[in-house]
Enzyme design. Structure first.
Site, PDB file in Angstrom:
ATOM      1  N   SER A 142       0.865  -1.139   0.096  1.00 22.62           N
ATOM      2  CA  SER A 142       0.018   0.167   0.028  1.00 22.62           C
ATOM      3  C   SER A 142       0.877   1.219   0.026  1.00 22.62           C
ATOM      4  CB  SER A 142      -0.922   0.203   1.288  1.00 22.62           C
ATOM      5  OG  SER A 142      -1.639   1.479   1.262  1.00 22.62           O
ATOM      6  N   TYR A 155      -1.970  -0.697  10.382  1.00 25.92           N
ATOM      7  CA  TYR A 155      -1.948  -1.305   8.915  1.00 25.92           C
ATOM      8  C   TYR A 155      -0.733  -0.896   8.176  1.00 25.92           C
ATOM      9  CZ  TYR A 155      -4.055  -1.593   4.012  1.00 25.92           C
ATOM     10  OH  TYR A 155      -4.248  -2.024   2.801  1.00 25.92           O
TER      11      TYR A 155
END
Length: 254
Positions: A142, A155
């Site tokens: 990401s 995350y």
């Protein structure tokens, strides 16, 4: 990219969002795709969509955070379909919140899915690739790992770990012709993004603010990532390993 026909691919979290788009693209390229998904019923809809256009997709209900379950599922794939050429670690989950308001129960769940899950898959799949002297791994990280994202600290840490892990294992396995790369999506219209944004006027404002920061002036769609994954799986990418590739509409230009 005309050499993927008949090759075996595992896509974790392949039932929806980016994973669904990757599954459909690989099936269209001729791969035999195994979806590993915690929700096999939903994943079966993706498999049916692929089959309707001639694709070959099989669904396995798997919790990627459970190493024993992953080992058993990989063994089943190789018995059912054949040796795995491509592993796509796409499964992910988050529950956004300011870090100081969270606790270890949430951290552990995020880490189990987003970091330990891919580690479990590498451990189960890569030995066979090493033995055969060939294979590809594409880890879906990401851009949150590269620039950080408020309310997604753990995350982001997991995805940063995946990037470092990808580079490290790419160095270890290069001699065996096993190539690993990471793809970093930017903000994308997926079910997880809908969960992050929520609904209502405030959600619209947040989405508009994100779009204003993207040079291409739109959020990503799941289909925007499928092509780079197929490319990295193909012989066209035979001299690419240990790389981190952002696909984010120009949001992150580093």
């Amino acid at each position: 990219m005309n050499d993927l026909k008949g090759k075996i691919a595992i896509v974790t979290g392949g039932g929806q969002g980016i994973g669904k788009a990757i599954t459909l693209r690989l099936a269209a390229e001729g791969c035999l795709v195994a979806i590993f998904d915690l929700r096999p019923d939903a994943a079966e809809e993706t498999a049916q969509a692929a089959r309707s256009t001639g694709g070959n997709v099989k669904v396995y209900g798997v919790d990627v955070s459970d190493q024993a379950a992953v080992n058993a599922a990989v063994a089943s794939v190789e018995a059912d379909l054949g040796p795995v050429w491509l592993l796509v670690n796409n499964a992910g989950w988050d529950q956004p919140a300011p870090f100081l308001s969270t606790d270890s129960t949430l951290w552990n769940k995020i880490i189990a899915i987003n970091l330990m899950g891919p580690l479990n898959l590498h451990k189960a799949v890569c030995p066979g690739m090493v033995q055969r002297g060939a294979g590809r791994v594409v880890n879906i990280a990401s851009d949150a790992a590269r620039v950080g994202t408020a309310t997604e600290a753990v995350y982001s840490a997991c995805k940063g770990g995946i990037i470092a892990f990808t580079k490290s294992v790419a160095r270890e396995l290069a001699r065996n012709n096993v190539l690993l790369n990471a793809v970093c999506p930017g903000p994308t219209n997926t079910p997880m993004m809908q969960q992050v944004l929520g609904t209502g006027e405030q959600a619209v404002k947040w989405k508009d603010a994100m779009v204003r920061g993207i040079p291409l002036k739109r959020m990503g769609e799941p289909e925007d990532y499928a092509g780079i994954v197929a490319f990295l799986a193909s012989s066209d990418a035979g001299y690419i390993t240990g790389q981190t590739i952002s696909v984010s509409g120009g949001l992150n230009m580093i």
